[in-house]
Design a protein around this motif. Structure first.
Motif, PDB file in Angstrom:
ATOM      1  N   SER B 144       0.883  -1.179   0.061  1.00  8.63           N
ATOM      2  CA  SER B 144       0.172   0.007   0.233  1.00  8.63           C
ATOM      3  C   SER B 144       0.664   1.301   0.090  1.00  8.63           C
ATOM      4  O   SER B 144       0.461   2.224  -0.645  1.00  8.63           O
ATOM      5  N   ILE B 145       2.129   1.303   0.667  1.00 11.15           N
ATOM      6  CA  ILE B 145       2.818   2.310   0.830  1.00 11.15           C
ATOM      7  C   ILE B 145       3.426   2.660  -0.651  1.00 11.15           C
ATOM      8  O   ILE B 145       3.428   3.695  -1.210  1.00 11.15           O
ATOM      9  N   GLU B 146       4.041   1.591  -1.380  1.00  8.80           N
ATOM     10  CA  GLU B 146       4.206   1.859  -2.729  1.00  8.80           C
ATOM     11  C   GLU B 146       3.232   2.195  -3.713  1.00  8.80           C
ATOM     12  O   GLU B 146       3.340   3.256  -4.459  1.00  8.80           O
ATOM     13  N   LYS B 147       2.077   1.789  -3.425  1.00 12.14           N
ATOM     14  CA  LYS B 147       0.785   2.176  -4.256  1.00 12.14           C
ATOM     15  C   LYS B 147       0.813   3.798  -3.998  1.00 12.14           C
ATOM     16  O   LYS B 147       0.552   4.492  -4.986  1.00 12.14           O
ATOM     17  N   ARG B 148       0.687   4.367  -2.860  1.00 17.39           N
ATOM     18  CA  ARG B 148       0.466   5.709  -2.448  1.00 17.39           C
ATOM     19  C   ARG B 148       1.512   6.462  -2.987  1.00 17.39           C
ATOM     20  O   ARG B 148       1.351   7.730  -3.383  1.00 17.39           O
ATOM     21  N   LEU B 149       2.813   6.087  -3.016  1.00 17.08           N
ATOM     22  CA  LEU B 149       3.966   6.789  -3.430  1.00 17.08           C
ATOM     23  C   LEU B 149       3.676   7.031  -5.002  1.00 17.08           C
ATOM     24  O   LEU B 149       4.104   8.019  -5.528  1.00 17.08           O
ATOM     25  N   LYS B 150       3.444   5.804  -5.596  1.00 23.05           N
ATOM     26  CA  LYS B 150       3.355   5.809  -7.139  1.00 23.05           C
ATOM     27  C   LYS B 150       2.219   6.924  -7.613  1.00 23.05           C
ATOM     28  O   LYS B 150       2.321   7.670  -8.534  1.00 23.05           O
TER      29      LYS B 150
END
Lengths: 205, 205
Positions: B144-150
């Motif tokens: 979810s962190i990576e998704k938010r950063l993308k």
């Protein structure tokens, strides 16, 4: 990435108190530079070169006109007055904000050549109050007062060429509004925003 | 002559701290009204009608869609969320400023329907700091962190649709910038400036 400074052009009818507003702002905010005009008029007692004006000869002034070094210039009672671009642009490119107090005619000329400037119109609380202020200065004849008020009416019609207006009721309020405008303009999304986006993108590589 | 209030739309990537900025602003400036969304989701413990949301039935929500009463709406996990125009316009027409915190998609929809709104983008000091803030919340999985950063990267590209940006380094600085923007916008020359010019002209008759 160096962010450019802003040029704040302060304008308003004669007697509205824009000089007092500018002077007080510069006292509180030494980070803001004042644009100095060039003139061919003789230096008066107490005036300082580079503080009140750049005092230059008619030949030098004409030379600067020929080289397109002024944003605007005008002849008043046989003397030339002009706004040299160089000084203002140096500060702006250095990230500093510059304040320029000018008449409405001059402001509109600058707007044509530097539309990214921030144009602020100072208004009186009322036309009656404007008349009072001009009368109370005690420097104008009855005829001159009427002339100034007529000019003010014509000038107010140009307010839609400006970005902001400030009703100069109390000095404290006007300064506070002016500082808000200066700070807000630092946050404006402008052409150089792409450099900022680039910075964020490069960080992620 | 009643001057209209402004709609300030606050936007920014997930984790940037826009909720904290808005909450703190409203605490200091009770004159600014918060736009309340409508939702079909069930009220949770501690939530209040008209404070957190307007809780309405699916039928009522659909009815409002049919009557074009939303500036934008979206379905999230089976529940509908929307920004009703009525409440915001009532305050604005009453001369009050309204704050609206919304995701970037929603903001762009509102901009289409209400371009006179003031659109403010909140940025992190850096993408690294944004990651830290999301990680430190402790509510997101690694995925979810990576998704938010993308998503944040995609969103930053839309910054040129906004009027202002604020780099949320320290809360105090961000609030001060936001208040400057709010005060400066009160001084903006807008369409209703003609009413003001009229006032000056009538005084002189």
């Amino acid at each position: 990435m160096k962010k450019k400074g802003n040029l704040f052009v302060i304008c308003g009818p004669s007697g509205v108190g824009k000089g007092t507003v500018c002077k007080e702002l510069l006292k509180r905010r030494p980070d803001i530079k004042l644009s100095i005009s060039a003139t061919t008029r003789k230096k008066r007692n107490g005036e300082l070169e580079g503080v009140n004006y750049y005092f230059i000869s008619k030949e030098n002034f004409q030379d600067m006109i020929n080289k397109d070094e002024f944003w605007e210039y005008a002849e008043v009672y046989g003397n030339l007055y002009g706004t040299p671009k160089k000084y203002v642009l140096e500060h702006i490119n250095n990230g500093e904000d510059v304040l320029l107090e000018i008449d409405i005619q001059g402001a509109l000329q600058i707007k044509e050549k530097y539309p990214e400037g921030v144009f602020i119109f100072i208004l009186p609380p009322s036309m009656k109050e404007l008349r009072n202020r001009i009368v109370n200065r005690g420097t104008d004849s009855k005829e001159s007062i009427e002339k100034r008020l007529k000019a003010a009416f014509r000038e107010i019609d140009f307010i839609d060429k400006y970005d902001y207006y400030i009703i100069n009721d109390k000095l404290e309020n006007s300064i506070s509004k002016l500082i808000s405008i200066i700070e807000a303009e630092k946050c404006r999304v402008k052409d150089d925003i792409y450099k900022l986006i680039q910075k964020y993108k490069e960080e992620a590589k």
